[in-house]
Design an enzyme around this catalytic site. Sequence first.
Site, PDB file in Angstrom:
ATOM      1  N   CYS A  55       0.827  -1.205   0.000  1.00  0.00           N
ATOM      2  CA  CYS A  55       0.000   0.000   0.000  1.00  0.00           C
ATOM      3  C   CYS A  55       0.857   1.249   0.000  1.00  0.00           C
ATOM      4  CB  CYS A  55      -0.900   0.041   1.249  1.00  0.00           C
ATOM      5  SG  CYS A  55      -1.947  -1.386   1.492  1.00  0.00           S
ATOM      6  N   ASP A 105      20.100  36.663 -13.944  1.00  0.00           N
ATOM      7  CA  ASP A 105      18.802  36.928 -14.574  1.00  0.00           C
ATOM      8  C   ASP A 105      18.249  38.271 -14.097  1.00  0.00           C
ATOM      9  OD1 ASP A 105      16.295  35.670 -15.998  1.00  0.00           O
ATOM     10  OD2 ASP A 105      15.575  36.519 -14.109  1.00  0.00           O
TER      11      ASP A 105
END
Length: 488
Positions: free
Chosen positions: A34, A438
Amino acid sequence: MHEDFERCVRAVRSRDARFDGWFITAVLTTGIYCRPSYPAQPKEASMRFYPSAAAAQQAGFRACKRCRPDASPGSPEWNVRTDLVARAMRLIADGVIDREGVPGLASRLGYSVRQIERQLVAELGAGPIALARAQRAQTARMLIESSTLPMSDLAFAAGFGSIRTFNDTVREVFGVTPTALRTRVGRDEQPVPAGTLQLRLPFRAPLCPDNLFGHLAATAVPGVEEWRDGAYRRTVRLPHGPGIVSLRPRPDHVSCRLTLTDFRDLSVAISRCRWLLDLDADPVAVDELLGEDPALAPLVAASPGRRVPRTVDGAEFAVRTVLGQQVSTAAARTHAARLVNAHGRPIDDPGGGLTHLFPDPGALAELDPETLAMPQTRRVTLTTVARALAEGDLDLSVGGDWSDARERLAALPGFGPWSVESIAMRALGDPDAFLATDLGVRAAAAALDLPRSGAALTRRAEAWRPWRAYAVQYLWATGDHPINRFPG
Protein backbone atom coordinates in the site's frame (compact mmCIF):
# COMPACT_ATOMS: atom_id res chain seq x y z
CA MET A 1 14.35 5.84 3.51
CA HIS A 2 12.80 2.34 3.45
CA GLU A 3 15.69 1.05 5.57
CA ASP A 4 14.75 3.35 8.48
CA PHE A 5 12.04 1.11 9.95
CA GLU A 6 11.01 3.42 12.79
CA ARG A 7 10.70 6.46 10.52
CA CYS A 8 8.59 4.48 8.05
CA VAL A 9 6.32 3.27 10.85
CA ARG A 10 5.83 6.86 12.04
CA ALA A 11 4.90 7.92 8.49
CA VAL A 12 2.35 5.10 8.24
CA ARG A 13 0.88 5.87 11.68
CA SER A 14 0.49 9.55 10.74
CA ARG A 15 -0.99 8.64 7.32
CA ASP A 16 1.33 11.25 5.85
CA ALA A 17 0.64 11.53 2.10
CA ARG A 18 3.95 13.33 1.68
CA PHE A 19 5.68 9.94 1.82
CA ASP A 20 3.58 8.34 -0.93
CA GLY A 21 6.09 7.33 -3.58
CA TRP A 22 9.04 7.49 -1.21
CA PHE A 23 8.55 3.89 -0.12
CA ILE A 24 6.05 1.03 -0.21
CA THR A 25 4.35 -0.52 2.83
CA ALA A 26 3.79 -4.28 2.55
CA VAL A 27 1.63 -6.21 5.04
CA LEU A 28 2.54 -9.81 5.77
CA THR A 29 -0.90 -10.82 7.02
CA THR A 30 -2.73 -9.68 3.86
CA GLY A 31 -0.03 -10.13 1.23
CA ILE A 32 -0.65 -6.68 -0.23
CA TYR A 33 1.39 -3.50 -0.54
CA CYS A 34 0.00 0.00 0.00
CA ARG A 35 0.81 3.67 0.07
CA PRO A 36 2.17 4.93 3.41
CA SER A 37 -0.92 7.16 3.71
CA TYR A 38 -3.46 4.31 3.47
CA PRO A 39 -5.91 4.64 6.43
CA ALA A 40 -5.60 1.01 7.53
CA GLN A 41 -3.21 0.58 10.46
CA PRO A 42 -1.56 -2.87 10.39
CA LYS A 43 0.40 -4.15 13.33
CA GLU A 44 4.00 -3.04 13.37
CA ALA A 45 5.26 -6.63 13.39
CA SER A 46 3.47 -7.35 10.11
CA MET A 47 4.88 -4.35 8.24
CA ARG A 48 7.68 -4.59 5.71
CA PHE A 49 9.02 -1.65 3.73
CA TYR A 50 10.34 -1.63 0.17
CA PRO A 51 11.92 1.12 -1.96
CA SER A 52 9.74 0.41 -4.99
CA ALA A 53 6.61 -1.36 -6.16
CA ALA A 54 8.81 -3.64 -8.22
CA ALA A 55 10.66 -4.79 -5.11
CA ALA A 56 7.39 -5.47 -3.30
CA GLN A 57 6.10 -7.43 -6.29
CA GLN A 58 9.26 -9.51 -6.41
CA ALA A 59 8.81 -10.28 -2.72
CA GLY A 60 5.39 -11.77 -3.52
CA PHE A 61 3.04 -8.91 -2.58
CA ARG A 62 0.25 -7.59 -4.77
CA ALA A 63 -1.04 -4.02 -5.11
CA CYS A 64 -3.82 -2.78 -2.83
CA LYS A 65 -7.07 -2.41 -4.75
CA ARG A 66 -8.26 0.53 -2.64
CA CYS A 67 -5.31 2.91 -2.24
CA ARG A 68 -3.74 2.11 -5.65
CA PRO A 69 -0.06 2.53 -4.71
CA ASP A 70 0.85 2.28 -8.39
CA ALA A 71 -0.94 5.61 -9.00
CA SER A 72 0.91 7.60 -6.32
CA PRO A 73 3.42 10.33 -7.24
CA GLY A 74 6.90 9.08 -8.08
CA SER A 75 9.76 9.33 -5.65
CA PRO A 76 11.19 12.86 -5.63
CA GLU A 77 14.60 11.33 -4.99
CA TRP A 78 15.19 10.46 -8.65
CA ASN A 79 14.73 14.08 -9.72
CA VAL A 80 17.20 15.59 -7.25
CA ARG A 81 20.11 13.26 -7.87
CA THR A 82 22.50 12.94 -10.80
CA ASP A 83 24.12 9.59 -9.99
CA LEU A 84 23.77 6.40 -12.03
CA VAL A 85 20.69 5.04 -10.22
CA ALA A 86 18.76 8.32 -10.50
CA ARG A 87 19.59 8.75 -14.18
CA ALA A 88 18.60 5.13 -14.83
CA MET A 89 15.26 5.61 -13.07
CA ARG A 90 14.47 8.70 -15.12
CA LEU A 91 15.26 6.85 -18.35
CA ILE A 92 13.23 3.79 -17.32
CA ALA A 93 10.27 6.09 -16.63
CA ASP A 94 10.77 7.53 -20.12
CA GLY A 95 10.35 4.05 -21.60
CA VAL A 96 13.93 3.37 -22.70
CA ILE A 97 13.87 -0.31 -21.72
CA ASP A 98 10.68 -0.97 -23.69
CA ARG A 99 12.23 0.65 -26.76
CA GLU A 100 15.90 -0.31 -26.48
CA GLY A 101 16.14 -3.01 -23.82
CA VAL A 102 18.59 -3.08 -20.93
CA PRO A 103 21.59 -2.86 -23.33
CA GLY A 104 20.13 0.40 -24.66
CA LEU A 105 19.81 1.75 -21.13
CA ALA A 106 23.40 0.76 -20.39
CA SER A 107 24.65 2.37 -23.60
CA ARG A 108 22.94 5.66 -22.79
CA LEU A 109 24.45 5.72 -19.31
CA GLY A 110 27.94 4.59 -20.34
CA TYR A 111 28.03 1.58 -18.01
CA SER A 112 27.84 -2.17 -18.49
CA VAL A 113 24.56 -4.04 -18.11
CA ARG A 114 25.99 -5.87 -15.11
CA GLN A 115 26.99 -2.65 -13.34
CA ILE A 116 23.54 -1.14 -13.81
CA GLU A 117 21.72 -4.26 -12.64
CA ARG A 118 23.95 -4.53 -9.57
CA GLN A 119 23.43 -0.92 -8.49
CA LEU A 120 19.66 -0.92 -9.09
CA VAL A 121 19.18 -4.14 -7.13
CA ALA A 122 21.37 -2.85 -4.30
CA GLU A 123 19.39 0.38 -3.91
CA LEU A 124 15.90 -0.49 -5.16
CA GLY A 125 15.60 -4.20 -4.53
CA ALA A 126 14.83 -4.84 -8.20
CA GLY A 127 16.70 -4.82 -11.48
CA PRO A 128 15.84 -2.83 -14.61
CA ILE A 129 13.61 -5.55 -16.10
CA ALA A 130 11.50 -5.77 -12.92
CA LEU A 131 11.25 -1.98 -12.68
CA ALA A 132 10.11 -1.74 -16.30
CA ARG A 133 7.62 -4.57 -15.69
CA ALA A 134 6.10 -2.67 -12.76
CA GLN A 135 5.76 0.38 -14.98
CA ARG A 136 4.08 -1.69 -17.70
CA ALA A 137 1.62 -3.00 -15.13
CA GLN A 138 0.76 0.56 -14.11
CA THR A 139 0.33 1.58 -17.76
CA ALA A 140 -1.89 -1.44 -18.35
CA ARG A 141 -4.11 -0.49 -15.44
CA MET A 142 -4.48 3.05 -16.76
CA LEU A 143 -5.46 1.76 -20.19
CA ILE A 144 -7.86 -0.82 -18.75
CA GLU A 145 -9.62 1.78 -16.63
CA SER A 146 -9.59 4.76 -18.99
CA SER A 147 -9.98 3.32 -22.49
CA THR A 148 -12.25 1.01 -24.41
CA LEU A 149 -9.38 -0.68 -26.24
CA PRO A 150 -9.80 -4.44 -26.72
CA MET A 151 -7.58 -6.31 -24.27
CA SER A 152 -5.50 -7.77 -27.10
CA ASP A 153 -4.63 -4.29 -28.40
CA LEU A 154 -4.24 -2.93 -24.89
CA ALA A 155 -1.65 -5.54 -23.93
CA PHE A 156 0.73 -4.56 -26.71
CA ALA A 157 0.05 -0.85 -26.17
CA ALA A 158 1.16 -1.27 -22.54
CA GLY A 159 4.44 -2.80 -23.70
CA PHE A 160 3.80 -6.52 -23.12
CA GLY A 161 5.15 -9.03 -25.61
CA SER A 162 2.19 -11.39 -25.40
CA ILE A 163 -1.39 -11.59 -24.18
CA ARG A 164 -0.44 -14.34 -21.76
CA THR A 165 2.26 -12.23 -20.11
CA PHE A 166 -0.17 -9.32 -19.87
CA ASN A 167 -2.87 -11.46 -18.23
CA ASP A 168 -0.43 -13.10 -15.82
CA THR A 169 1.12 -9.78 -14.80
CA VAL A 170 -2.21 -8.04 -14.15
CA ARG A 171 -3.46 -10.98 -12.06
CA GLU A 172 -0.20 -11.16 -10.11
CA VAL A 173 0.12 -7.43 -9.43
CA PHE A 174 -3.52 -6.47 -8.90
CA GLY A 175 -5.11 -9.73 -7.82
CA VAL A 176 -7.83 -9.70 -10.51
CA THR A 177 -8.09 -10.42 -14.20
CA PRO A 178 -7.92 -7.53 -16.69
CA THR A 179 -11.62 -7.96 -17.50
CA ALA A 180 -12.59 -7.87 -13.83
CA LEU A 181 -10.43 -4.80 -13.29
CA ARG A 182 -12.27 -2.97 -16.08
CA THR A 183 -15.66 -4.06 -14.75
CA ARG A 184 -14.89 -2.69 -11.28
CA VAL A 185 -14.21 0.82 -12.59
CA GLY A 186 -16.94 3.44 -12.49
CA ARG A 187 -16.19 5.99 -15.18
CA ASP A 188 -17.21 9.48 -14.09
CA GLU A 189 -15.19 11.40 -16.70
CA GLN A 190 -16.80 12.97 -19.77
CA PRO A 191 -16.63 10.86 -22.95
CA VAL A 192 -13.54 11.51 -25.04
CA PRO A 193 -12.88 11.01 -28.76
CA ALA A 194 -11.29 7.87 -30.15
CA GLY A 195 -7.52 7.88 -29.73
CA THR A 196 -7.83 10.08 -26.63
CA LEU A 197 -7.35 9.16 -22.98
CA GLN A 198 -8.45 11.10 -19.91
CA LEU A 199 -6.21 10.58 -16.86
CA ARG A 200 -5.51 12.02 -13.42
CA LEU A 201 -1.93 12.93 -12.55
CA PRO A 202 -1.39 12.93 -8.77
CA PHE A 203 1.00 15.28 -6.98
CA ARG A 204 2.22 16.02 -3.48
CA ALA A 205 0.36 18.93 -1.96
CA PRO A 206 0.60 21.82 -1.89
CA LEU A 207 0.84 22.85 -5.52
CA CYS A 208 0.78 26.50 -6.58
CA PRO A 209 -0.42 26.57 -10.21
CA ASP A 210 0.12 30.32 -10.73
CA ASN A 211 3.73 30.42 -11.92
CA LEU A 212 3.66 26.86 -13.23
CA PHE A 213 0.85 27.29 -15.75
CA GLY A 214 1.44 31.03 -16.02
CA HIS A 215 5.00 30.51 -17.25
CA LEU A 216 3.99 27.84 -19.78
CA ALA A 217 1.13 29.95 -21.13
CA ALA A 218 3.06 33.23 -21.27
CA THR A 219 5.98 31.70 -23.18
CA ALA A 220 3.88 29.42 -25.40
CA VAL A 221 5.08 29.11 -28.99
CA PRO A 222 2.13 29.65 -31.38
CA GLY A 223 1.27 26.46 -33.23
CA VAL A 224 3.12 24.27 -30.71
CA GLU A 225 1.50 25.43 -27.47
CA GLU A 226 -1.65 27.24 -26.43
CA TRP A 227 -3.87 28.10 -23.48
CA ARG A 228 -7.44 27.10 -24.31
CA ASP A 229 -10.52 26.78 -22.10
CA GLY A 230 -8.55 26.68 -18.86
CA ALA A 231 -5.96 24.14 -20.03
CA TYR A 232 -2.39 24.23 -21.27
CA ARG A 233 -2.14 22.30 -24.53
CA ARG A 234 0.85 21.39 -26.64
CA THR A 235 2.17 18.99 -29.27
CA VAL A 236 4.73 16.39 -28.27
CA ARG A 237 7.13 14.27 -30.28
CA LEU A 238 6.86 10.67 -29.04
CA PRO A 239 8.71 7.49 -30.08
CA HIS A 240 5.85 6.12 -32.22
CA GLY A 241 4.35 9.33 -33.52
CA PRO A 242 3.17 12.83 -32.56
CA GLY A 243 0.74 13.46 -29.74
CA ILE A 244 -1.21 16.28 -28.12
CA VAL A 245 -1.43 16.80 -24.36
CA SER A 246 -3.91 18.94 -22.46
CA LEU A 247 -3.21 19.72 -18.80
CA ARG A 248 -5.62 21.37 -16.41
CA PRO A 249 -4.94 21.90 -12.67
CA ARG A 250 -7.47 20.57 -10.17
CA PRO A 251 -7.42 20.81 -6.36
CA ASP A 252 -6.03 17.30 -5.82
CA HIS A 253 -4.69 16.29 -9.24
CA VAL A 254 -3.86 17.54 -12.72
CA SER A 255 -6.40 16.51 -15.33
CA CYS A 256 -4.54 15.13 -18.33
CA ARG A 257 -6.03 14.48 -21.74
CA LEU A 258 -3.76 12.67 -24.19
CA THR A 259 -4.36 12.27 -27.90
CA LEU A 260 -1.86 9.71 -29.18
CA THR A 261 -0.98 8.37 -32.58
CA ASP A 262 0.02 5.08 -30.94
CA PHE A 263 -1.04 3.93 -27.46
CA ARG A 264 2.40 2.39 -26.95
CA ASP A 265 3.51 5.95 -26.16
CA LEU A 266 1.19 6.26 -23.16
CA SER A 267 3.73 5.71 -20.37
CA VAL A 268 6.26 7.97 -22.09
CA ALA A 269 3.67 10.74 -22.54
CA ILE A 270 2.62 10.52 -18.88
CA SER A 271 6.24 10.60 -17.73
CA ARG A 272 6.96 13.69 -19.81
CA CYS A 273 3.84 15.48 -18.57
CA ARG A 274 4.84 14.78 -14.96
CA TRP A 275 8.35 16.02 -15.72
CA LEU A 276 7.00 19.15 -17.43
CA LEU A 277 4.92 20.10 -14.38
CA ASP A 278 7.47 18.88 -11.78
CA LEU A 279 4.74 16.75 -10.19
CA ASP A 280 7.09 14.40 -8.34
CA ALA A 281 8.63 17.22 -6.30
CA ASP A 282 8.51 17.29 -2.50
CA PRO A 283 7.17 20.82 -1.88
CA VAL A 284 7.15 20.45 1.90
CA ALA A 285 10.90 19.76 1.98
CA VAL A 286 11.57 22.63 -0.44
CA ASP A 287 9.44 25.15 1.43
CA GLU A 288 10.72 24.13 4.85
CA LEU A 289 14.29 24.99 3.86
CA LEU A 290 13.53 28.15 1.86
CA GLY A 291 11.11 29.33 4.56
CA GLU A 292 13.98 29.46 7.05
CA ASP A 293 15.42 32.45 5.18
CA PRO A 294 13.88 35.72 6.43
CA ALA A 295 13.92 37.17 2.91
CA LEU A 296 12.05 34.26 1.34
CA ALA A 297 9.81 33.27 4.25
CA PRO A 298 6.96 35.71 3.40
CA LEU A 299 7.01 34.59 -0.25
CA VAL A 300 6.86 30.91 0.71
CA ALA A 301 4.07 31.52 3.22
CA ALA A 302 2.01 33.45 0.67
CA SER A 303 2.19 30.85 -2.13
CA PRO A 304 3.54 27.51 -0.92
CA GLY A 305 4.20 24.68 -3.32
CA ARG A 306 5.71 26.48 -6.29
CA ARG A 307 7.08 24.11 -8.91
CA VAL A 308 9.73 24.57 -11.60
CA PRO A 309 8.11 24.67 -15.07
CA ARG A 310 10.17 22.32 -17.21
CA THR A 311 9.95 21.02 -20.77
CA VAL A 312 8.88 17.87 -22.60
CA ASP A 313 11.94 18.06 -24.87
CA GLY A 314 15.39 19.16 -23.73
CA ALA A 315 16.62 19.81 -27.27
CA GLU A 316 13.63 22.02 -27.99
CA PHE A 317 14.25 24.05 -24.87
CA ALA A 318 17.93 24.58 -25.74
CA VAL A 319 16.91 26.08 -29.09
CA ARG A 320 14.26 28.24 -27.45
CA THR A 321 16.81 29.45 -24.91
CA VAL A 322 18.97 30.73 -27.76
CA LEU A 323 15.96 32.44 -29.35
CA GLY A 324 15.23 34.14 -26.02
CA GLN A 325 18.70 35.55 -25.44
CA GLN A 326 18.60 39.33 -24.84
CA VAL A 327 15.05 39.75 -26.18
CA SER A 328 11.61 40.05 -24.62
CA THR A 329 9.26 37.11 -24.07
CA ALA A 330 7.07 38.33 -26.94
CA ALA A 331 10.03 38.57 -29.31
CA ALA A 332 11.24 35.10 -28.35
CA ARG A 333 7.79 33.67 -29.11
CA THR A 334 7.79 35.43 -32.50
CA HIS A 335 11.22 34.03 -33.44
CA ALA A 336 10.16 30.54 -32.35
CA ALA A 337 6.87 30.71 -34.29
CA ARG A 338 8.74 31.59 -37.49
CA LEU A 339 11.08 28.64 -36.96
CA VAL A 340 8.14 26.32 -36.34
CA ASN A 341 6.22 27.43 -39.42
CA ALA A 342 9.26 27.05 -41.64
CA HIS A 343 10.73 23.80 -40.29
CA GLY A 344 8.22 22.11 -37.96
CA ARG A 345 6.22 19.01 -38.86
CA PRO A 346 2.52 19.82 -39.48
CA ILE A 347 -0.07 18.01 -37.34
CA ASP A 348 -3.87 17.95 -37.13
CA ASP A 349 -5.64 19.28 -34.03
CA PRO A 350 -9.43 19.02 -34.37
CA GLY A 351 -9.86 20.22 -30.79
CA GLY A 352 -7.81 23.41 -30.93
CA GLY A 353 -5.30 25.61 -32.68
CA LEU A 354 -2.12 23.53 -32.60
CA THR A 355 -0.49 23.13 -36.00
CA HIS A 356 3.07 21.80 -35.70
CA LEU A 357 5.64 19.83 -33.79
CA PHE A 358 8.67 21.89 -32.82
CA PRO A 359 11.50 21.28 -35.34
CA ASP A 360 13.90 18.50 -34.38
CA PRO A 361 17.66 19.21 -34.09
CA GLY A 362 18.41 17.42 -37.37
CA ALA A 363 16.17 19.77 -39.32
CA LEU A 364 17.61 22.85 -37.62
CA ALA A 365 21.21 21.74 -38.11
CA GLU A 366 20.65 21.72 -41.88
CA LEU A 367 18.92 25.08 -42.25
CA ASP A 368 20.53 28.07 -43.94
CA PRO A 369 21.59 30.49 -41.14
CA GLU A 370 20.94 33.43 -43.46
CA THR A 371 17.22 32.69 -43.30
CA LEU A 372 17.14 33.45 -39.55
CA ALA A 373 16.00 36.97 -38.65
CA MET A 374 18.48 37.47 -35.82
CA PRO A 375 22.05 38.74 -35.29
CA GLN A 376 24.83 36.72 -36.90
CA THR A 377 26.31 35.63 -33.57
CA ARG A 378 22.98 34.17 -32.47
CA ARG A 379 22.57 32.37 -35.79
CA VAL A 380 25.91 30.66 -35.16
CA THR A 381 24.86 29.78 -31.62
CA LEU A 382 21.57 28.24 -32.77
CA THR A 383 23.00 26.16 -35.61
CA THR A 384 25.95 25.04 -33.47
CA VAL A 385 23.80 23.75 -30.61
CA ALA A 386 21.39 22.12 -33.08
CA ARG A 387 24.31 20.29 -34.69
CA ALA A 388 25.68 19.17 -31.33
CA LEU A 389 22.27 17.79 -30.39
CA ALA A 390 21.69 16.12 -33.75
CA GLU A 391 25.10 14.42 -33.72
CA GLY A 392 24.75 13.21 -30.13
CA ASP A 393 27.57 15.35 -28.75
CA LEU A 394 25.17 16.97 -26.28
CA ASP A 395 22.68 15.00 -24.17
CA LEU A 396 19.86 17.05 -22.68
CA SER A 397 17.53 14.10 -22.07
CA VAL A 398 16.11 13.24 -18.65
CA GLY A 399 18.98 10.78 -18.23
CA GLY A 400 21.68 13.28 -19.14
CA ASP A 401 24.59 13.99 -16.81
CA TRP A 402 24.10 17.49 -15.40
CA SER A 403 27.80 18.30 -14.97
CA ASP A 404 28.81 17.00 -18.37
CA ALA A 405 25.96 18.86 -20.09
CA ARG A 406 26.93 22.11 -18.38
CA GLU A 407 30.54 21.75 -19.51
CA ARG A 408 29.56 20.98 -23.10
CA LEU A 409 27.08 23.86 -23.26
CA ALA A 410 29.59 26.33 -21.82
CA ALA A 411 32.08 25.30 -24.52
CA LEU A 412 29.67 26.27 -27.32
CA PRO A 413 29.71 29.81 -28.74
CA GLY A 414 27.08 32.11 -27.25
CA PHE A 415 26.33 30.09 -24.11
CA GLY A 416 26.96 32.11 -20.99
CA PRO A 417 25.93 31.35 -17.38
CA TRP A 418 22.30 32.48 -17.88
CA SER A 419 21.72 30.17 -20.85
CA VAL A 420 23.53 27.22 -19.26
CA GLU A 421 21.65 27.49 -15.96
CA SER A 422 18.30 28.02 -17.69
CA ILE A 423 18.79 24.75 -19.56
CA ALA A 424 20.04 23.00 -16.43
CA MET A 425 16.94 24.13 -14.54
CA ARG A 426 14.19 23.49 -17.07
CA ALA A 427 15.55 20.84 -19.45
CA LEU A 428 17.85 18.77 -17.23
CA GLY A 429 15.71 19.31 -14.13
CA ASP A 430 18.54 20.22 -11.75
CA PRO A 431 16.72 21.50 -8.61
CA ASP A 432 19.79 23.50 -7.62
CA ALA A 433 20.28 25.42 -10.87
CA PHE A 434 20.56 29.13 -10.16
CA LEU A 435 20.19 32.13 -12.49
CA ALA A 436 22.17 34.69 -10.53
CA THR A 437 22.46 37.08 -13.49
CA ASP A 438 18.80 36.93 -14.57
CA LEU A 439 17.19 40.38 -14.66
CA GLY A 440 14.07 39.22 -12.86
CA VAL A 441 16.11 37.56 -10.12
CA ARG A 442 18.26 40.65 -9.68
CA ALA A 443 15.22 42.93 -9.51
CA ALA A 444 13.69 40.69 -6.84
CA ALA A 445 16.97 40.65 -4.94
CA ALA A 446 17.02 44.45 -4.88
CA ALA A 447 13.43 44.60 -3.66
CA LEU A 448 14.16 42.10 -0.88
CA ASP A 449 17.39 43.79 0.19
CA LEU A 450 19.47 40.87 -1.04
CA PRO A 451 22.85 41.30 -2.81
CA ARG A 452 22.46 42.56 -6.37
CA SER A 453 25.69 41.38 -8.01
CA GLY A 454 25.74 37.87 -9.41
CA ALA A 455 28.72 36.74 -7.36
CA ALA A 456 27.40 38.15 -4.08
CA LEU A 457 23.91 36.77 -4.66
CA THR A 458 25.35 33.35 -5.46
CA ARG A 459 27.20 33.37 -2.15
CA ARG A 460 24.03 34.43 -0.33
CA ALA A 461 22.10 31.65 -2.08
CA GLU A 462 24.32 28.93 -0.63
CA ALA A 463 21.79 28.69 2.19
CA TRP A 464 19.10 27.71 -0.34
CA ARG A 465 20.90 24.58 -1.58
CA PRO A 466 19.83 22.12 -2.91
CA TRP A 467 16.63 23.99 -3.89
CA ARG A 468 17.94 27.13 -5.59
CA ALA A 469 15.84 26.50 -8.73
CA TYR A 470 12.75 26.77 -6.53
CA ALA A 471 14.13 29.91 -4.91
CA VAL A 472 14.28 31.37 -8.42
CA GLN A 473 10.54 30.70 -8.82
CA TYR A 474 9.78 32.56 -5.58
CA LEU A 475 12.04 35.45 -6.60
CA TRP A 476 10.48 35.70 -10.06
CA ALA A 477 7.03 35.76 -8.47
CA THR A 478 7.75 39.17 -6.91
CA GLY A 479 7.62 40.79 -10.36
CA ASP A 480 4.55 41.92 -12.28
CA HIS A 481 4.88 39.62 -15.30
CA PRO A 482 2.40 37.24 -16.97
CA ILE A 483 4.63 34.25 -16.15
CA ASN A 484 3.65 34.72 -12.48
CA ARG A 485 -0.11 34.81 -13.01
CA PHE A 486 -2.46 31.93 -13.61
CA PRO A 487 -3.89 32.48 -17.10
CA GLY A 488 -7.57 33.09 -16.51
